[in-house]
Design a protein around this motif. Structure first.
Motif, PDB file in Angstrom:
ATOM      1  N   ASN A  64       1.136  -1.055   0.307  1.00  0.00           N
ATOM      2  CA  ASN A  64      -0.242   0.139   0.209  1.00  0.00           C
ATOM      3  C   ASN A  64       1.347   0.702   0.088  1.00  0.00           C
ATOM      4  O   ASN A  64       2.380   1.668   1.133  1.00  0.00           O
ATOM      5  CB  ASN A  64      -0.774   0.264   1.500  1.00  0.00           C
ATOM      6  CG  ASN A  64      -1.703  -1.538   0.871  1.00  0.00           C
ATOM      7  OD1 ASN A  64      -2.852  -1.657  -0.010  1.00  0.00           O
ATOM      8  ND2 ASN A  64      -1.829  -1.630   2.203  1.00  0.00           N
ATOM      9  N   LEU A  85       1.444   5.414  -0.302  1.00  0.00           N
ATOM     10  CA  LEU A  85       0.303   6.463  -0.164  1.00  0.00           C
ATOM     11  C   LEU A  85       1.018   7.719  -1.514  1.00  0.00           C
ATOM     12  O   LEU A  85       2.787   8.051  -0.671  1.00  0.00           O
ATOM     13  CB  LEU A  85       0.621   7.302   1.350  1.00  0.00           C
ATOM     14  CG  LEU A  85       0.010   8.620   1.960  1.00  0.00           C
ATOM     15  CD1 LEU A  85      -1.330   8.788   1.454  1.00  0.00           C
ATOM     16  CD2 LEU A  85       0.344   9.487   2.912  1.00  0.00           C
ATOM     17  N   SER A  94      -4.182  11.093   6.964  1.00  0.00           N
ATOM     18  CA  SER A  94      -3.793   9.505   6.253  1.00  0.00           C
ATOM     19  C   SER A  94      -3.260   8.142   7.317  1.00  0.00           C
ATOM     20  O   SER A  94      -3.367   7.240   7.464  1.00  0.00           O
ATOM     21  CB  SER A  94      -3.769   9.316   4.944  1.00  0.00           C
ATOM     22  OG  SER A  94      -3.329   8.156   4.531  1.00  0.00           O
ATOM     23  N   ARG A 114      -4.312   4.496   8.945  1.00  0.00           N
ATOM     24  CA  ARG A 114      -3.270   3.680   8.387  1.00  0.00           C
ATOM     25  C   ARG A 114      -1.915   4.151   8.089  1.00  0.00           C
ATOM     26  O   ARG A 114      -1.806   4.528   7.148  1.00  0.00           O
ATOM     27  CB  ARG A 114      -4.461   2.573   7.114  1.00  0.00           C
ATOM     28  CG  ARG A 114      -4.133   1.580   6.399  1.00  0.00           C
ATOM     29  CD  ARG A 114      -4.894   1.308   5.928  1.00  0.00           C
ATOM     30  NE  ARG A 114      -4.664   0.037   4.883  1.00  0.00           N
ATOM     31  CZ  ARG A 114      -4.486  -0.549   3.851  1.00  0.00           C
ATOM     32  NH1 ARG A 114      -5.725   0.124   3.575  1.00  0.00           N
ATOM     33  NH2 ARG A 114      -4.367  -2.462   3.898  1.00  0.00           N
ATOM     34  N   PRO A 150       0.905   3.215   5.736  1.00  0.00           N
ATOM     35  CA  PRO A 150       1.151   2.619   4.526  1.00  0.00           C
ATOM     36  C   PRO A 150       2.540   1.860   4.425  1.00  0.00           C
ATOM     37  O   PRO A 150       3.348   2.080   5.319  1.00  0.00           O
ATOM     38  CB  PRO A 150       1.007   3.674   3.642  1.00  0.00           C
ATOM     39  CG  PRO A 150       2.027   5.133   4.433  1.00  0.00           C
ATOM     40  CD  PRO A 150       1.350   4.551   6.109  1.00  0.00           C
ATOM     41  N   ASP A 151       2.442   1.631   3.751  1.00  0.00           N
ATOM     42  CA  ASP A 151       3.940   0.445   3.651  1.00  0.00           C
ATOM     43  C   ASP A 151       5.013   1.562   2.928  1.00  0.00           C
ATOM     44  O   ASP A 151       6.181   0.770   3.006  1.00  0.00           O
ATOM     45  CB  ASP A 151       3.588  -0.626   2.445  1.00  0.00           C
ATOM     46  CG  ASP A 151       3.234  -1.716   3.124  1.00  0.00           C
ATOM     47  OD1 ASP A 151       3.357  -2.407   3.702  1.00  0.00           O
ATOM     48  OD2 ASP A 151       2.241  -2.182   2.779  1.00  0.00           O
TER      49      ASP A 151
END
Length: 235
Positions: A4, A6, A41, A45, A47-48
């Motif tokens: 994932n 961003l 954001s 969550r 992100p990776d």
């Protein structure tokens, strides 16, 4: 490769191009247009990886990077910066804050995707439990210990907060200890492919790595006009 991502970019055209190409490569993408929204954001969550533009309205990318690296929950979050060619100082500052890499505008969408994949691949290799089978012994050089299986570096038993790029750079030098490594060789090995013209990226990461190594930094030697060499301290 999946993960994932961003994307933080306020220019709509660039945001769409980056998002499209990352999605095409198999990544899940969330795109935002400001630093404040990016932090919101990430709080919801993590992100990776973050693709982070430096020139943002309000809070700029450098401030976003600084805040993420100061927070214990996000300090290990990989960051790829997007920057204009004229902002060399900002690129260096961003790397010194802990960003893993940067891409200069205008950029190739393929190059950006490859760099994202290279960062995530380094991170995955560092977390791969099979590494313990192929390299069960940690490398110890005086006060410095490099444990590739655990993806951990300690100096005097204190764990260092290294980025995935810094860890890979140190491990590569240690694996090739006693041998001079040119900037080009380090770019090809650590960053994953030829980064022609990006030798200063190596210098910036070496400088930041030395700061974190403290007294053990003397083992990372500069060979003027050539590159770097890892010279182990006597046990």
């Amino acid at each position: 490769m999946t993960g994932n991502i961003l994307v933080v970019e306020d220019e709509v055209d660039i945001q769409e191009i980056v998002s499209y190409n990352l999605e095409k490569a198999g990544f899940g993408v969330v795109a935002v247009d400001s630093g404040e929204t990016a932090l919101e954001s990430i709080r919801k969550r993590i992100p990776d990886l973050v693709v982070l533009d430096l020139m943002l309205p309000g809070m700029d990318g450098l401030e976003v990077c600084r805040l993420l690296k100061q927070d214990a929950t996000t300090r290990d979050l990989p960051i790829l910066m997007l920057t204009a060619r004229a902002e060399e100082v900002d690129r260096v500052v961003g790397l010194e804050l802990g960003a893993d890499d940067y891409v200069v505008k205008p950029f190739s969408a393929r190059e950006l995707t490859l760099r994202v994949q290279a960062i995530l691949r380094r991170l995955a290799e560092g977390r791969d439990p099979s590494a313990a089978e192929s390299d069960p012994e940690a490398m110890r050089f005086g006060s410095l210990t490099i444990d590739k299986a655990a993806h951990r570096v300690t100096v005097d038993n204190d764990v260092l907060a290294l980025t995935s790029t810094e860890f890979s750079l140190l491990a590569t030098l240690a694996d090739r200890r006693g041998r001079v490594q040119t900037r080009e060789e380090l770019l090809n090995t650590v960053w994953g492919y030829d980064y022609a013209g990006y030798g200063r990226t190596v210098d910036t990461h070496i400088r930041r790595l030395r700061e974190k190594l403290g007294d053990a930094s003397e083992m990372v030697e500069t060979v003027r006009g050539v590159g770097y060499r890892f010279t182990p301290r006597r046990q």
